[in-house]
Design a protein around this motif. Structure first.
Motif, mmCIF file in Angstrom:
data_model
loop_
_atom_site.group_PDB
_atom_site.id
_atom_site.type_symbol
_atom_site.label_atom_id
_atom_site.label_comp_id
_atom_site.label_asym_id
_atom_site.label_seq_id
_atom_site.Cartn_x
_atom_site.Cartn_y
_atom_site.Cartn_z
ATOM 1 N N PRO A 32 81.921 -21.786 31.848
ATOM 2 C CA PRO A 32 81.605 -22.983 32.643
ATOM 3 C C PRO A 32 82.499 -23.180 33.858
ATOM 4 O O PRO A 32 82.142 -23.935 34.768
ATOM 5 N N ASN A 33 83.662 -22.505 33.884
ATOM 6 C CA ASN A 33 84.613 -22.699 34.983
ATOM 7 C C ASN A 33 84.658 -21.523 35.949
ATOM 8 O O ASN A 33 85.571 -21.433 36.774
ATOM 9 N N LEU A 34 83.681 -20.637 35.858
ATOM 10 C CA LEU A 34 83.692 -19.454 36.716
ATOM 11 C C LEU A 34 83.453 -19.841 38.175
ATOM 12 O O LEU A 34 82.424 -20.410 38.522
ATOM 13 N N LYS A 35 84.416 -19.509 39.022
ATOM 14 C CA LYS A 35 84.320 -19.819 40.449
ATOM 15 C C LYS A 35 84.375 -18.565 41.330
ATOM 16 O O LYS A 35 83.993 -18.625 42.503
ATOM 17 N N SER A 59 69.180 -18.798 53.737
ATOM 18 C CA SER A 59 69.815 -19.540 52.653
ATOM 19 C C SER A 59 70.394 -20.871 53.112
ATOM 20 O O SER A 59 70.719 -21.062 54.281
ATOM 21 N N ASP A 60 70.519 -21.763 52.152
ATOM 22 C CA ASP A 60 71.123 -23.074 52.382
ATOM 23 C C ASP A 60 72.499 -23.064 51.721
ATOM 24 O O ASP A 60 72.617 -23.199 50.503
ATOM 25 N N LEU A 61 73.531 -22.900 52.541
ATOM 26 C CA LEU A 61 74.901 -22.772 52.040
ATOM 27 C C LEU A 61 75.806 -23.725 52.820
ATOM 28 O O LEU A 61 76.581 -23.308 53.683
ATOM 29 N N PRO A 62 75.746 -25.002 52.519
ATOM 30 C CA PRO A 62 76.485 -25.992 53.314
ATOM 31 C C PRO A 62 78.000 -25.870 53.225
ATOM 32 O O PRO A 62 78.705 -26.349 54.115
ATOM 33 N N PRO A 68 76.680 -22.752 39.092
ATOM 34 C CA PRO A 68 76.652 -23.719 40.196
ATOM 35 C C PRO A 68 78.024 -24.038 40.777
ATOM 36 O O PRO A 68 78.109 -24.579 41.876
ATOM 37 N N ARG A 69 79.106 -23.676 40.066
ATOM 38 C CA ARG A 69 80.454 -23.944 40.578
ATOM 39 C C ARG A 69 81.034 -22.738 41.316
ATOM 40 O O ARG A 69 82.178 -22.783 41.773
ATOM 41 N N LEU A 70 80.251 -21.696 41.456
ATOM 42 C CA LEU A 70 80.731 -20.472 42.101
ATOM 43 C C LEU A 70 81.151 -20.752 43.543
ATOM 44 O O LEU A 70 80.415 -21.361 44.310
ATOM 45 N N HIS A 101 72.879 -23.219 47.332
ATOM 46 C CA HIS A 101 74.097 -23.381 46.539
ATOM 47 C C HIS A 101 75.050 -24.299 47.291
ATOM 48 O O HIS A 101 75.352 -24.080 48.450
ATOM 49 N N ASP A 102 75.536 -25.316 46.608
ATOM 50 C CA ASP A 102 76.346 -26.341 47.266
ATOM 51 C C ASP A 102 77.825 -26.007 47.348
ATOM 52 O O ASP A 102 78.556 -26.645 48.119
ATOM 53 N N HIS A 103 78.289 -25.023 46.569
ATOM 54 C CA HIS A 103 79.734 -24.815 46.475
ATOM 55 C C HIS A 103 80.212 -23.444 46.939
ATOM 56 O O HIS A 103 81.429 -23.237 47.043
#
Length: 310
Positions: free
Chosen positions: A93-96, A170-173, A126-128, A146-148
Motif C-alpha cells: 500500500p505504500n509503494l511510491k 496522459s493526464d499527469l498534473p 495510486p500513490r506511485l 494519475h494524480d501523484h
C-alpha cells in the motif's frame, strides 16, 4: 555505453538485492530488487511470492524489478511480471517508487528486452511517484491518469513513437521530471521530431521542471526545435545528453533567449567542436558539455553513435 551494473541508488535511497535469509531490514528506507539468475532454477514469480510473505512488506516504499527470466526477450514474461505486481497491490500500500527492468548487459542487452503494456500499474498503485522502465520493445503506457506521479523515466536503445504518443495523451498534473531515452532506428527507435507536436504546442504537464530527451540520434533536430519551444521557458533543466548533438543543434541552443532562463543545460556526451564547447560554457548558466566525442570520417560517411544503442 553499456549498463554494466545494477542500480545501487534510486530517489536517494539505497538499492540492494532481496536476500530471503536476511528479510526486509528497513523497507521504508531501502529499496529492494527482486531478480533471478540467468541460469537459475527459481522463477521470478516464486521469488516475488516469497518476498511478499515478509511481515514488513507493507512498509515497502520502493521496488526494483531486475532480471525476470532468461527468456527476457519474450514479451509474455514481462506481462506476467506486471500481472504479479498488480495482484500484489494490497500488500504494497505504500509503494511510491517502481523500476521495471533493471537488467544489465551481462544478462541481456537493453535492445533485446521485451517489455509489455505497463498501464495496469498506474491504477494498481495510486500513490506511485516514480516509475522507471528499461527496454522499449513492445512497451506501452496507455493514456495515463494519475494524480501523484512525479517522475517518469524510460530508458531504451530505440523508443517507439507510440510510447511518446501515450505520454502526451496522459493526464499527469504532478509530473515534474520526464526523461526519455529515444535511441536509434537501428534498435527500434521510430520517434521523430513531429511526434513531439503536442509537447511543443500545448501546455502539457504544468509542474514539469526537468525535460530529458536523451540518447537520441535526432539530437540536432530536437535542439533546433526545442530551443524555441514555449515549454523551455517554464522548465529548469533541459537534458539533451548522450546523443548525437553537433554544432548544428548546439548553435540553435546558443542563440535561444529561452535557454538563458534555464538553471541547467545538460549536453554531456556530444559531437560538438572544441570551439562550440567554449561558447556553450560562456552562456551564463550551468552547462555540462563534458564527454566530447570525436567525429571519425569513414569511407561511407560520418559515424555518430548514441551512447546506448544495443
Amino acid at each position: 555505453m553499456e549498463r554494466q551494473e545494477n542500480l545501487s541508488e534510486l530517489v536517494g535511497k539505497k538499492v540492494i538485492d532481496w536476500d530471503p535469509a536476511e528479510g526486509l531490514l528497513d523497507p521504508a528506507h531501502i529499496i529492494y530488487r527482486i531478480r533471478v539468475e540467468y541460469d537459475g532454477a527459481e522463477s521470478w514469480d516464486d521469488r516475488f511470492a516469497a518476498f511478499l510473505q515478509d511481515p514488513a512488506v507493507s512498509e515497502l516504499s520502493g521496488l526494483v524489478v531486475g532480471m525476470w527470466s532468461r527468456e527476457v526477450m519474450e514479451g509474455q514474461e514481462a506481462m506476467e511480471v506486471v500481472e504479479a505486481l498488480v495482484a500484489a497491490r494490497e500488500k504494497l500500500p505504500n509503494l511510491k517508487t517502481l523500476f521495471m527492468g533493471d537488467i544489465i548487459s551481462e544478462e541481456n542487452e537493453v535492445s533485446w528486452i521485451e517489455q509489455t503494456d505497463v498501464s495496469p500499474l498506474f491504477n494498481a498503485y495510486p500513490r506511485l511517484e516514480y516509475l522507471g522502465v528499461r527496454g522499449g520493445n513492445n512497451l506501452r503506457l496507455g493514456s495515463i491518469q494519475h494524480d501523484h506521479l512525479r517522475t517518469l523515466v524510460i530508458e531504451a536503445g530505440g523508443l517507439p513513437r507510440e510510447v511518446v504518443h501515450d505520454i502526451q495523451r496522459s493526464d499527469l498534473p504532478a509530473l515534474e521530471s520526464l526523461e526519455l531515452w529515444l535511441g536509434t532506428p537501428d534498435y527500434g527507435g521510430s520517434t521523430t521530431i513531429e511526434d513531439f507536436a503536442p509537447l511543443l504546442r500545448k501546455p502539457l504537464f504544468p509542474r514539469l521542471r526537468y525535460l530529458g530527451l536523451r540518447n537520441s540520434a535526432i539530437a540536432n533536430e530536437i535542439a533546433s526545435v526545442f530551443a524555441y519551444a514555449p515549454i523551455v521557458e517554464r522548465i529548469e533543466t533541459l537534458d539533451l545528453s548522450l546523443g548525437t548533438l553537433t554544432d548544428v543543434g548546439a548553435d540553435a541552443l546558443l542563440h535561444s533567449p529561452a535557454i538563458l532562463k534555464l538553471k541547467k543545460l545538460d549536453l554531456h556526451y556530444h559531437y560538438c567542436s572544441e570551439e562550440m564547447v567554449k561558447k556553450l560554457e560562456q552562456l551564463g548558466i550551468a552547462v555540462d558539455v563534458s564527454g566530447r566525442q570525436e567525429i571519425h570520417e569513414e569511407t561511407w560517411g560520418t559515424d555518430l553513435y548514441v551512447s546506448l544503442g544495443e
